[in-house]
Design a protein around this motif. Structure first.
Motif, PDB file in Angstrom:
ATOM      1  N   LEU A 169       0.812  -1.211   0.000  1.00  0.00           N
ATOM      2  CA  LEU A 169       0.000   0.000   0.000  1.00  0.00           C
ATOM      3  C   LEU A 169       0.849   1.266   0.000  1.00  0.00           C
ATOM      4  O   LEU A 169       0.386   2.330  -0.407  1.00  0.00           O
ATOM      5  CB  LEU A 169      -0.950   0.011   1.202  1.00  0.00           C
ATOM      6  N   ALA A 199      -4.425   0.363  -5.246  1.00  0.00           N
ATOM      7  CA  ALA A 199      -4.511   0.052  -3.820  1.00  0.00           C
ATOM      8  C   ALA A 199      -5.801  -0.716  -3.511  1.00  0.00           C
ATOM      9  O   ALA A 199      -5.788  -1.698  -2.756  1.00  0.00           O
ATOM     10  CB  ALA A 199      -4.456   1.338  -3.000  1.00  0.00           C
ATOM     11  N   ILE A 206      -6.288  -4.646  -2.005  1.00  0.00           N
ATOM     12  CA  ILE A 206      -7.105  -4.966  -0.834  1.00  0.00           C
ATOM     13  C   ILE A 206      -8.165  -6.004  -1.198  1.00  0.00           C
ATOM     14  O   ILE A 206      -8.429  -6.946  -0.449  1.00  0.00           O
ATOM     15  CB  ILE A 206      -7.752  -3.687  -0.262  1.00  0.00           C
TER      16      ILE A 206
END
Length: 229
Positions: free
Chosen positions: A13, A55, A59
Motif C-alpha cells: 500500500l 490500492a 485490498i
C-alpha cells in the motif's frame, strides 16, 4: 503469519499511497503556475485515480485470498502490463532522476495470469532497480526492461546499473525481511516470487558483469484460461 501479512500490507500500500501524494503535489504545483497546463493537470489527476484503483485492487485480492476464493488467470498481454507500470511509475522515476528503456517484442505471446498481480511484480522490480541506483551517477541511471520467448515461457528481464547484490546474498534476496536498503521491509521480492510461482513460473537474479543486477521472470504462455485455487 500475522507479522508477514502486516508487512505485506505496509509494503504494497505504500507504493500507491506515495504515488498519490506525489501526483497530488504535482497537481497543486501545476495549479500555482500561470497559465495552467490543463493536459498536464489532467494527467496528474488520472495518475492519482490509477494509484487509488491499484490500492483498492490489492485490498480486494487480499480479501479474496483470506476467503480462499479462486483467482482466475486469463490471457494477458505482458507488453501492456509493462507499459501501464511504466506510466504509473513515471513520476517516481522522474523524482529519482532515472530513465526507463523498454525493448518489448511486438510478437510476444500472451501469458496466463492475473493482470493486477503481474503489475505488482513489474512495479516492484522497477522501483527496486531505481533504488539500487541511488549512488549511480545520474546520467547512468537507467532501468532496462525487455522480453523474449523461451521454451514455452515468456521471459521478462529488468536490469539496473546499480551496485549489484553481494555474492553471498544472491540466494537470499527472495527470503522474507532480507533487504539491502535502510528503509526497506524486505518483502517486495518475497511477494513477487510468490505471485510468479502462483502463475506457474519462476524468478531469478544475477549480477551483471558490467555492474548492477538483472532479474528474470519466466511466465507460461497462455494456451487456455484456467482457475487456480
Amino acid at each position: 503469519l500475522l507479522g508477514e501479512l502486516t508487512g505485506a500490507l505496509a509494503h504494497e500500500l505504500s507504493q500507491p499511497l506515495t504515488a498519490i501524494l506525489s501526483n497530488a503535489q504535482a497537481a497543486t504545483n501545476i495549479l500555482n503556475r500561470e497559465p495552467v497546463d490543463v493536459d498536464e493537470l489532467r494527467g496528474a489527476l488520472n495518475d492519482v485515480i490509477d494509484s487509488d484503483r491499484r490500492a483498492r485492487d490489492f485490498i480486494d485480492r487480499l480479501r479474496a485470498m483470506l476467503r480462499k476464493e479462486g483467482i482466475r488467470h486469463r490471457a494477458v498481454d505482458l507488453n501492456d502490463v509493462v507499459r501501464e507500470v511504466v506510466d504509473l511509475s513515471r513520476s517516481e522515476c522522474v523524482s529519482r532522476r532515472t530513465t526507463v528503456a523498454t525493448a518489448l517484442s511486438a510478437e510476444i505471446p500472451r501469458v496466463l495470469g492475473d493482470r493486477v498481480q503481474l503489475q505488482q511484480v513489474v512495479l516492484n522490480l522497477l522501483l527496486n532497480a531505481c533504488d539500487a541506483m541511488r549512488e549511480t551517477p545520474i546520467p547512468e541511471r537507467c532501468v532496462a526492461v525487455a522480453n523474449a520467448t523461451r521454451d514455452g515461457f515468456v521471459e521478462l528481464t529488468v536490469s539496473d546499473r546499480g551496485t549489484g547484490i553481494p555474492a553471498d546474498q544472491l540466494d537470499r534476496v527472495f527470503e522474507p525481511f532480507v533487504t539491502f536498503r535502510d528503509d526497506g521491509l524486505g518483502l517486495g521480492l518475497t511477494i513477487s516470487r510468490s505471485i510468479v510461482r502462483t502463475h506457474g513460473g519462476s524468478i531469478e537474479v544475477k549480477n551483471n558483469a558490467e555492474g548492477g543486477a538483472t532479474f528474470k521472470c519466466f511466465l507460461p504462455i497462455a494456451e487456455h484460461e484456467s482457475t487456480i485455487r
